[in-house]
Design an enzyme around this catalytic site. Structure first.
Site, short mmCIF file in Angstrom:
data_model
loop_
_atom_site.label_atom_id
_atom_site.label_comp_id
_atom_site.label_asym_id
_atom_site.label_seq_id
_atom_site.Cartn_x
_atom_site.Cartn_y
_atom_site.Cartn_z
N SER A 98 -5.37 -14.09 1.07
CA SER A 98 -4.48 -13.69 1.53
C SER A 98 -4.50 -14.52 2.83
O SER A 98 -5.73 -14.95 3.30
CB SER A 98 -4.52 -12.35 1.93
OG SER A 98 -3.43 -11.82 2.93
N TYR A 111 -9.00 -4.61 4.10
CA TYR A 111 -8.44 -5.54 3.33
C TYR A 111 -8.98 -6.92 3.76
O TYR A 111 -8.94 -7.87 2.85
CB TYR A 111 -6.74 -5.41 3.47
CG TYR A 111 -5.86 -6.34 3.03
CD1 TYR A 111 -5.75 -6.20 1.41
CD2 TYR A 111 -5.29 -7.50 3.67
CE1 TYR A 111 -4.95 -7.33 0.85
CE2 TYR A 111 -4.50 -8.24 2.97
CZ TYR A 111 -4.30 -8.12 1.75
OH TYR A 111 -3.55 -9.17 0.98
#
Length: 225
Positions: A98, A111
């Site tokens: 990501s 995350y």
């Protein structure tokens, strides 16, 4: 829904499981090979985000759940399929990290940590498989128009309120992101960013990491209170 969209008939089989359940994952290659004869590629795409709260407010069980899905899910599936992929004359393994894996996003610390772990895990796998028939790729998407927030069980009210305060955020469509992911594996690239936001912040974070961090921190203020 995926099977209906693909329209591939018997060429497509589905095998639902929890990617953090190692025993279930380790049994998956046999089921896939029984249905298709061999495995030539693996895409690790499954992922969830955390609630938009600061680390001090984040429960340990939430951190563990994010790591179990985002990082251990990748490790489990990679370990399960690697022997089969390495036995093929040509194969590919692609892991989705990501933009949050190379740039800290306040309110998404767990995350981001999970995706940074995916980044380093994949890069090490790339290095370890040099001279083999396996191509390894890591992907860094920016904003993609999926329902990851809802699928993660995260309250979207703060996000919707923050979005209403400024210009609409431009995101990559899932279809376009999927096309770019497929192309990256076909070309055997080392790494790829998806979306103008990811490409810009990738360069910015390398050139001026502190400034990039503060830019994102300022953008996240309205979500964190």
């Amino acid at each position: 829904e995926t099977a209906a969209l693909a329209g591939a008939g018997e060429r497509l089989t589905t095998h639902a499981l929890n990617v953090s359940n190692r025993d279930a994952v380790l049994a998956l290659p046999d089921a896939v090979i029984a249905a298709h004869g061999q495995v030539d590629g693996l895409f690790n795409v499954a992922g969830i985000i955390q609630p938009f709260v600061k680390i001090v407010e984040l429960d340990f069980d939430v951190i563990e759940r994010v790591m179990n899905v985002n990082f251990w899910g990748v490790v489990n599936l990679s370990k399960a399929f690697l022997p089969h992929l390495l036995a093929r004359p040509a194969a590919g393994l692609l892991n989705v990290s990501s933009m949050g894996g190379f740039l800290p996003v306040p309110g998404q610390a767990a995350y981001g940590a999970s995706k940074a772990a995916v980044k380093l895990f994949t890069e090490a796998l790339y290095a370890e498989t040099q001279g083999t028939s396996l191509s390894v790729t890591v992907i860094f998407p920016g904003g993609v128009g999926t329902n990851i927030t809802g699928n993660s069980g995260v309250d979207t009210s703060k996000m919707e309120a923050a979005a209403g305060e400024g210009k609409p955020r431009k995101v990559t469509t899932p279809q376009d992101a999927g096309r770019q992911i497929i192309e990256a594996m076909e070309k055997g690239v080392y790494r790829a960013t998806i979306g103008g936001d990811a490409r810009f912040m990738d360069r910015f974070a390398r050139f001026a990491p502190r400034r990039a961090t503060l830019l994102i921190a300022n953008q996240m203020k309205s979500l964190l209170g």
